[in-house]
Design a protein around this motif. Structure first.
Motif, PDB file in Angstrom:
ATOM      1  N   SER A  27       0.819  -1.215   0.000  1.00 17.41           N
ATOM      2  CA  SER A  27       0.000   0.000   0.000  1.00 17.41           C
ATOM      3  C   SER A  27       0.850   1.262   0.000  1.00 17.41           C
ATOM      4  CB  SER A  27      -0.923  -0.004   1.223  1.00 17.41           C
ATOM      5  OG  SER A  27      -0.166  -0.089   2.419  1.00 17.41           O
ATOM      6  N   ARG A  28       2.039   1.189   0.629  1.00 18.68           N
ATOM      7  CA  ARG A  28       2.864   2.390   0.738  1.00 18.68           C
ATOM      8  C   ARG A  28       3.895   2.513  -0.372  1.00 18.68           C
ATOM      9  NH1 ARG A  28       4.925   2.310   6.839  1.00 18.68           N
ATOM     10  NH2 ARG A  28       4.990   0.063   6.452  1.00 18.68           N
ATOM     11  N   LEU A  29       4.230   1.393  -1.023  1.00 11.49           N
ATOM     12  CA  LEU A  29       5.234   1.426  -2.083  1.00 11.49           C
ATOM     13  C   LEU A  29       4.855   0.391  -3.143  1.00 11.49           C
ATOM     14  CD1 LEU A  29       7.894   2.791  -2.917  1.00 11.49           C
ATOM     15  CD2 LEU A  29       9.120   0.954  -1.758  1.00 11.49           C
ATOM     16  N   PRO A  30       3.994   0.753  -4.070  1.00  6.91           N
ATOM     17  CA  PRO A  30       3.535  -0.196  -5.091  1.00  6.91           C
ATOM     18  C   PRO A  30       4.694  -0.822  -5.874  1.00  6.91           C
ATOM     19  CG  PRO A  30       2.216   1.803  -5.124  1.00  6.91           C
ATOM     20  CD  PRO A  30       3.372   2.070  -4.199  1.00  6.91           C
ATOM     21  N   ASP A  31       4.527  -2.110  -6.220  1.00  4.71           N
ATOM     22  CA  ASP A  31       5.525  -2.856  -6.995  1.00  4.71           C
ATOM     23  C   ASP A  31       6.910  -2.822  -6.330  1.00  4.71           C
ATOM     24  OD1 ASP A  31       3.437  -3.218  -8.746  1.00  4.71           O
ATOM     25  OD2 ASP A  31       4.167  -1.791 -10.226  1.00  4.71           O
ATOM     26  N   ALA A  61      10.699 -16.496  -3.846  1.00  2.42           N
ATOM     27  CA  ALA A  61       9.334 -17.017  -3.919  1.00  2.42           C
ATOM     28  C   ALA A  61       8.409 -15.844  -4.239  1.00  2.42           C
ATOM     29  CB  ALA A  61       8.941 -17.670  -2.599  1.00  2.42           C
ATOM     30  N   ALA A  62       7.976 -15.741  -5.482  1.00  2.00           N
ATOM     31  CA  ALA A  62       7.263 -14.564  -5.968  1.00  2.00           C
ATOM     32  C   ALA A  62       5.783 -14.849  -6.191  1.00  2.00           C
ATOM     33  CB  ALA A  62       7.898 -14.084  -7.271  1.00  2.00           C
ATOM     34  N   ASP A  63       4.995 -13.777  -6.117  1.00  2.00           N
ATOM     35  CA  ASP A  63       3.568 -13.903  -6.420  1.00  2.00           C
ATOM     36  C   ASP A  63       3.228 -13.319  -7.785  1.00  2.00           C
ATOM     37  OD1 ASP A  63       3.706 -11.156  -6.036  1.00  2.00           O
ATOM     38  OD2 ASP A  63       1.889 -11.051  -4.810  1.00  2.00           O
ATOM     39  N   ASP A  64       4.260 -12.931  -8.547  1.00  2.34           N
ATOM     40  CA  ASP A  64       4.036 -12.260  -9.824  1.00  2.34           C
ATOM     41  C   ASP A  64       5.146 -12.662 -10.793  1.00  2.34           C
ATOM     42  OD1 ASP A  64       4.313  -9.961 -11.846  1.00  2.34           O
ATOM     43  OD2 ASP A  64       2.503  -9.335 -10.763  1.00  2.34           O
ATOM     44  N   ALA A  65       4.776 -12.951 -12.023  1.00  2.00           N
ATOM     45  CA  ALA A  65       5.750 -13.410 -13.018  1.00  2.00           C
ATOM     46  C   ALA A  65       6.805 -12.361 -13.317  1.00  2.00           C
ATOM     47  CB  ALA A  65       5.023 -13.806 -14.308  1.00  2.00           C
ATOM     48  N   ARG A  66       6.494 -11.088 -13.094  1.00  2.00           N
ATOM     49  CA  ARG A  66       7.484 -10.039 -13.354  1.00  2.00           C
ATOM     50  C   ARG A  66       8.654 -10.121 -12.382  1.00  2.00           C
ATOM     51  NH1 ARG A  66       3.550  -5.021 -13.052  1.00  2.00           N
ATOM     52  NH2 ARG A  66       2.554  -6.497 -11.601  1.00  2.00           N
ATOM     53  N   ALA A  78      14.100 -18.299  -9.170  1.00  2.00           N
ATOM     54  CA  ALA A  78      12.844 -17.807  -8.613  1.00  2.00           C
ATOM     55  C   ALA A  78      11.724 -18.736  -9.037  1.00  2.00           C
ATOM     56  CB  ALA A  78      12.549 -16.385  -9.075  1.00  2.00           C
ATOM     57  N   VAL A  79      10.705 -18.837  -8.185  1.00  4.34           N
ATOM     58  CA  VAL A  79       9.537 -19.650  -8.504  1.00  4.34           C
ATOM     59  C   VAL A  79       8.279 -18.824  -8.269  1.00  4.34           C
ATOM     60  CG1 VAL A  79      10.638 -21.863  -8.003  1.00  4.34           C
ATOM     61  CG2 VAL A  79       9.445 -20.625  -6.180  1.00  4.34           C
ATOM     62  N   LEU A  80       7.265 -19.117  -9.035  1.00  4.25           N
ATOM     63  CA  LEU A  80       5.982 -18.448  -8.888  1.00  4.25           C
ATOM     64  C   LEU A  80       5.143 -19.215  -7.866  1.00  4.25           C
ATOM     65  CD1 LEU A  80       4.417 -16.032 -10.060  1.00  4.25           C
ATOM     66  CD2 LEU A  80       3.384 -17.620 -11.695  1.00  4.25           C
ATOM     67  N   THR A  81       4.636 -18.500  -6.873  1.00  2.00           N
ATOM     68  CA  THR A  81       3.824 -19.117  -5.826  1.00  2.00           C
ATOM     69  C   THR A  81       2.420 -18.515  -5.846  1.00  2.00           C
ATOM     70  OG1 THR A  81       4.636 -17.487  -4.222  1.00  2.00           O
ATOM     71  CG2 THR A  81       5.804 -19.591  -4.347  1.00  2.00           C
ATOM     72  N   ARG A  82       1.547 -19.105  -5.074  1.00  4.55           N
ATOM     73  CA  ARG A  82       0.162 -18.629  -5.017  1.00  4.55           C
ATOM     74  C   ARG A  82       0.112 -17.169  -4.569  1.00  4.55           C
ATOM     75  NH1 ARG A  82      -2.099 -22.717  -0.846  1.00  4.55           N
ATOM     76  NH2 ARG A  82      -3.286 -20.828  -0.367  1.00  4.55           N
ATOM     77  N   SER A  83      -0.899 -16.465  -5.033  1.00  3.86           N
ATOM     78  CA  SER A  83      -1.035 -15.053  -4.695  1.00  3.86           C
ATOM     79  C   SER A  83      -1.858 -14.818  -3.436  1.00  3.86           C
ATOM     80  CB  SER A  83      -1.675 -14.295  -5.862  1.00  3.86           C
ATOM     81  OG  SER A  83      -2.980 -14.815  -6.127  1.00  3.86           O
ATOM     82  N   ASP A  84      -2.456 -15.876  -2.885  1.00  3.52           N
ATOM     83  CA  ASP A  84      -3.392 -15.702  -1.772  1.00  3.52           C
ATOM     84  C   ASP A  84      -2.836 -16.145  -0.430  1.00  3.52           C
ATOM     85  OD1 ASP A  84      -3.334 -18.392  -2.391  1.00  3.52           O
ATOM     86  OD2 ASP A  84      -5.501 -18.699  -2.231  1.00  3.52           O
ATOM     87  N   HIS A  85      -1.514 -16.267  -0.316  1.00  2.00           N
ATOM     88  CA  HIS A  85      -0.939 -16.669   0.973  1.00  2.00           C
ATOM     89  C   HIS A  85      -1.183 -15.586   2.021  1.00  2.00           C
ATOM     90  CE1 HIS A  85       0.904 -20.414  -0.068  1.00  2.00           C
ATOM     91  NE2 HIS A  85       1.632 -19.893  -1.029  1.00  2.00           N
ATOM     92  N   GLU A  86      -1.474 -16.025   3.252  1.00  2.00           N
ATOM     93  CA  GLU A  86      -1.722 -15.074   4.331  1.00  2.00           C
ATOM     94  C   GLU A  86      -0.444 -14.555   4.959  1.00  2.00           C
ATOM     95  OE1 GLU A  86      -4.451 -16.560   7.199  1.00  2.00           O
ATOM     96  OE2 GLU A  86      -6.068 -16.886   5.747  1.00  2.00           O
ATOM     97  N   SER A  87       0.664 -15.270   4.776  1.00  2.00           N
ATOM     98  CA  SER A  87       1.927 -14.833   5.386  1.00  2.00           C
ATOM     99  C   SER A  87       3.103 -15.212   4.507  1.00  2.00           C
ATOM    100  CB  SER A  87       2.105 -15.464   6.772  1.00  2.00           C
ATOM    101  OG  SER A  87       2.405 -16.847   6.645  1.00  2.00           O
ATOM    102  N   GLY A  88       4.230 -14.552   4.772  1.00  2.00           N
ATOM    103  CA  GLY A  88       5.449 -14.899   4.064  1.00  2.00           C
ATOM    104  C   GLY A  88       5.918 -16.305   4.365  1.00  2.00           C
ATOM    105  N   SER A  89       5.651 -16.795   5.578  1.00  2.00           N
ATOM    106  CA  SER A  89       6.054 -18.150   5.948  1.00  2.00           C
ATOM    107  C   SER A  89       5.356 -19.185   5.073  1.00  2.00           C
ATOM    108  CB  SER A  89       5.738 -18.421   7.417  1.00  2.00           C
ATOM    109  OG  SER A  89       6.407 -17.510   8.251  1.00  2.00           O
ATOM    110  N   ASP A  90       4.072 -18.954   4.788  1.00  2.00           N
ATOM    111  CA  ASP A  90       3.342 -19.873   3.916  1.00  2.00           C
ATOM    112  C   ASP A  90       3.931 -19.865   2.505  1.00  2.00           C
ATOM    113  OD1 ASP A  90       1.439 -20.623   5.897  1.00  2.00           O
ATOM    114  OD2 ASP A  90       0.359 -18.752   5.547  1.00  2.00           O
ATOM    115  N   ARG A  91       4.302 -18.693   2.035  1.00  2.00           N
ATOM    116  CA  ARG A  91       4.900 -18.588   0.693  1.00  2.00           C
ATOM    117  C   ARG A  91       6.257 -19.297   0.656  1.00  2.00           C
ATOM    118  NH1 ARG A  91       2.935 -15.565  -2.830  1.00  2.00           N
ATOM    119  NH2 ARG A  91       2.009 -14.114  -1.322  1.00  2.00           N
TER     120      ARG A  91
END
Length: 263
Positions: A27-31, A61-66, A78-91
């Motif tokens: 929210s404070r620093l997009p992308d 462990a990324a949530d975006d292909a970019r 790098a690997v693409l992971t789910r975008s709906d993880h609730e925490s970094g630990s889950d990712r």
């Protein structure tokens, strides 16, 4: 202040997979992961510092292909992971299963993707307590020297007791809090969120629901303590600046462009 010295310690017998969770939403620093610093995305700077630590392979462990593309372009993994993880630990756990499904690395180190100034020695210091088989999770802390920070709930306090042994500055965590603690004369320690998990401890951690104290303090590591896991903390001299705002980014750019990053 005592600082860890880990270059020749026996933790090198362990093998760690370093996972850097990175997500685009901020929210404070997009992308944020792709914010340019000295000609490269921030996530690449973090990946490089982790690689210099030389405790094992490093994967983002990324949530975006970019993000994946940026790391690959720099020669990293790098690997693409789910975008709906609730925490970094889950990712981190998802990335560990994808990149090391056979469990060749008994330690998974979680390094945040917004600390481009992280000292490689600090990464090694988080890994160091796991030479003791009684320790489930290793992490780091630094002494708070600014009076304002002592009472700032944004500076998480580690309440610890010293542990004797070959690692300088090693402590056992008793509690983590946003309050000013412990009371009385003596140093206060700021916890720094770099975690080295035994693989079984990470699997156990992500299977647990958020705990009562975790939800009250808004500190994920309390889930592990409430479940009886042992966390040991190494005292380090450096405090990595995390990047959360445009102002943070400007400060980090100035340091890196001046060539003052620890390597």
């Amino acid at each position: 202040m005592p600082a860890s010295s880990t270059a020749s310690m026996p933790e090198r017998a362990l093998s760690a997979l370093v996972v850097i969770p990175a997500r685009m939403a901020s929210s404070r620093l997009p992308d944020k992961p792709l914010a340019e610093i000295a000609g490269e995305p921030m996530i690449v700077h973090v990946w490089r510092q982790a690689s210099i630590a030389a405790i094992g392979p490093v994967v983002v462990a990324a949530d975006d292909a970019r993000i994946v593309a940026a790391v690959h372009a720099a020669g990293g993994q790098a690997v693409l992971t789910r975008s709906d993880h609730e925490s970094g630990s889950d990712r981190v756990y998802e990335a560990a299963l994808k990149t090391d499904p056979d469990g060749r690395h008994p330690v998974i180190l979680n390094l945040q993707g917004d600390v481009p100034l992280i000292d490689p020695d600090a990464i090694r210091a988080a890994f160091a307590p796991l030479i003791d088989p009684k320790v489930d999770i290793g992490t780091i802390m630094t002494e708070i020297r600014n009076d304002e920070d002592r009472n700032d709930p944004g500076f998480v306090k580690a309440v610890t007791t010293p542990v004797e042994g070959p690692i300088s500055g090693r402590h056992r965590a008793l509690y983590f809090t946003r309050a000013t603690a412990p009371a009385g004369d003596g140093p206060l320690y700021q916890h720094i969120g770099v975690y080295a998990y035994r693989r079984a401890a990470l699997e156990r951690f992500v299977s647990l629901p958020p705990s009562a104290l975790e939800k009250r303090e808004k500190l994920e590591q309390l889930r592990a303590l409430e479940d009886g896991m042992r966390i040991d903390v190494t005292l380090v001299a450096s405090t990595p600046m995390d990047v959360n705002t445009p102002e943070d980014l400007a400060r980090v750019r100035k340091v890196i462009e001046a060539g003052k990053v620890n390597v």
